[in-house]
Design an enzyme around this catalytic site. Structure first.
Site, mmCIF file in Angstrom:
data_model
loop_
_atom_site.group_PDB
_atom_site.id
_atom_site.type_symbol
_atom_site.label_atom_id
_atom_site.label_comp_id
_atom_site.label_asym_id
_atom_site.label_seq_id
_atom_site.Cartn_x
_atom_site.Cartn_y
_atom_site.Cartn_z
ATOM 1 N N TRP A 130 47.489 47.535 34.016
ATOM 2 C CA TRP A 130 48.386 48.038 35.070
ATOM 3 C C TRP A 130 49.619 47.122 35.061
ATOM 4 C CZ3 TRP A 130 48.290 46.002 40.577
ATOM 5 C CH2 TRP A 130 49.064 46.791 41.435
ATOM 6 N N ASP A 211 39.995 43.510 39.897
ATOM 7 C CA ASP A 211 40.881 44.498 40.506
ATOM 8 C C ASP A 211 40.077 45.793 40.589
ATOM 9 O OD1 ASP A 211 42.882 46.103 41.347
ATOM 10 O OD2 ASP A 211 44.232 45.739 39.652
ATOM 11 N N LYS A 253 43.116 55.427 46.026
ATOM 12 C CA LYS A 253 42.695 56.540 45.172
ATOM 13 C C LYS A 253 41.422 57.190 45.706
ATOM 14 C CE LYS A 253 45.636 54.431 42.376
ATOM 15 N NZ LYS A 253 46.793 54.838 41.650
HETATM 16 C C1 LIG Z 1 44.559 48.818 38.193
HETATM 17 C C2 LIG Z 1 45.264 49.021 39.481
HETATM 18 N N1 LIG Z 1 45.222 48.057 40.403
HETATM 19 C C3 LIG Z 1 45.826 48.184 41.587
HETATM 20 C C4 LIG Z 1 46.523 49.314 41.899
HETATM 21 C C5 LIG Z 1 47.167 49.318 43.248
HETATM 22 O O1 LIG Z 1 47.201 50.446 43.949
HETATM 23 P P1 LIG Z 1 47.534 50.443 45.514
HETATM 24 O O2 LIG Z 1 48.466 49.338 45.777
HETATM 25 O O3 LIG Z 1 48.091 51.778 45.769
HETATM 26 O O4 LIG Z 1 46.222 50.241 46.183
HETATM 27 C C6 LIG Z 1 46.630 50.354 40.963
HETATM 28 C C7 LIG Z 1 47.426 51.549 41.232
HETATM 29 O O5 LIG Z 1 47.792 52.333 40.416
HETATM 30 C C8 LIG Z 1 45.966 50.208 39.731
HETATM 31 O O6 LIG Z 1 45.984 51.155 38.793
#
Ligand SMILES: Cc1ncc(COP(=O)(O)O)c(C=O)c1O
Length: 404
Positions: A130, A211, A253
């Protein structure tokens, strides 16, 4: 010519958000966006989960008061139970949890806290990963090293490359691991591979930051998707001198609460240590940065997870989303194999929201210019953007741009 304030150069727009804006402005009737990591229903529309819709009815008269700096205690207890399962009951003074501004905020808080107190020389992040992992750790002032994660040849995890890279790490270095449904590759480690990594992390005295942005999206089952986190947590509790771990947990998600910014950060250290000081430091960072986390989305998650009926509905919702994604993977594979006579098994066997198709940046440009199909230059597609109405069109377009 005017000069830039403080000599600051104009940063390029974020690739994904830039493409999403281009897609919105595109007026072509058959345009398709495979960019955003956000679930879409079979008609290509955002989906409010039925469990969340019902929870909203319960919350019609919710207050708009501040939450405490650490967030809602009930939300944190439920979030902890969700990710750690039965182990949560064994986490006492040696664990600290804090509500965060979604998964991004949890990753950021982990990086700020560890940079300040653990002072790692380096952080090891997957290649690819990411995109925000790079920025978050660079902004925390920690040198970023990439470990090989994906082998384009085998279209699976490069476990040998990963182990060799981690062998170069030094005590107190940090390793970032994606808990499941790896973004962007869609390939996860097997359980024996996770066990190997857990052993190396302990031997080398590394601090693991998990994560967890897709719990429930990989297999459709929240417990299976938390297996790696729970295995590592068992290791922290059982193995002497374990450096500990953090879990950055997102609810964007799996609850479809992208814009509500719901998340948590959990720190777990060996049972002989107390995490009270660490909790205070996490709260001090939060206080200085944003003071109090957002209330509404966390209240929705709390309402769903605390009510057995809504929780069962939520698990059914997860099944609906992951089942539709798996169906679209199968259909895309079938149509691509028919159109190209090539093997596209990886599109079906990869897991979670994303597929690393193997398309080159040139293919991606042609798809956008000729067919108004948008995806990241890396060839990553968000499978959620596919549906019965466009999967044939996308497969035909992919086959065509690969020919020319
Ligand atoms: C691997 C990963 N970590 C963290 C996030 C963070 O998402 P959010 O800040 O919307 O919770 C994402 C979002 O695409 C992700 O793909």
């Amino acid at each position: 010519m005017t000069q830039e304030f403080l000599g600051l150069s104009v940063a390029p727009a974020d690739t994904a958000f830039g493409l999403m804006a281009e897609f919105e402005a595109d007026t072509h009737a058959n345009k398709v966006s495979l960019v955003a990591g956000a679930y879409r229903d079979e008609n290509g529309h955002p989906w409010i989960l039925p469990s969340v819709r019902k929870a909203k009815e319960h919350l019609r008269d919710t207050t708009h008061e501040y939450l405490g700096i650490a967030g809602s205690p009930a939300f944190l207890r439920l979030a902890k139970d969700l990710i750690f399962g039965p182990i949560a009951a064994r986490l006492k003074n040696n664990a600290a949890s804090i509500q965060t501004v979604s998964g991004t905020g949890a990753n950021h808080l982990a990086a700020s806290f560890l940079a300040r107190h653990l002072r790692p020389k380096r952080v090891f992040i997957p290649s690819p990963t990411w995109i925000n992992h790079h920025s978050i750790w660079a902004m925390a002032g920690v040198a970023v090293v990439e470990y090989p994660y994906y082998s384009p040849t085998t279209k699976s995890v490069d476990i040998v490359g990963m182990l060799n890279a981690l062998d170069q790490a030094e005590p107190n270095d940090v390793v970032v691991l994606q808990a499941c449904a790896h973004n962007p590759t869609g390939v996860d480690l097997s359980r024996p591979q996770w066990a190997q990594i857990a052993e190396v992390v302990w031997q080398k005295q590394l601090f693991a930051v998990f994560d967890s942005a897709y719990q429930g999206f990989a297999t459709g089952h929240v417990d299976s998707d938390a297996w790696a986190v729970r295995h590592f947590t068992e290791c922290v509790l059982a193995w002497e001198n374990h450096p500990g771990l953090c879990v950055a947990q997102s609810f964007s998600k799996n609850f479809g609460l992208y814009g509500e910014r719901v998340g948590a950060l959990h720190l777990v250290i060996p049972q002989i240590l107390s995490a009270q000081g660490a909790r205070g430091s996490l709260m001090a960072i939060a206080r200085a940065e944003y003071s109090n986390p957002p209330r509404f989305g966390a209240s929705l998650v709390e309402t769903v997870l605390a009510d057995p009926g809504l929780r069962a509905q939520w698990e059914a919702d997860l099944h609906t989303m992951s089942f539709r994604i798996r169906t679209m993977r199968r259909k895309l594979r079938q149509r691509l194999e028919a159109a190209t006579q090539l093997d596209w098994a990886h599109v079906e066997t990869q897991i979670g929201m994303f597929s690393y198709t193997g398309l080159t940046p040139e293919h991606v440009t042609r798809l956008r210019e000729r067919y108004h199909i948008y995806l990241l230059p890396s060839g990553r597609i968000s499978v959620c953007g596919l549906n019965e109405g466009n999967v044939e069109y996308v497969a035909h377009a992919m086959a065509d741009v690969m020919k020319s």
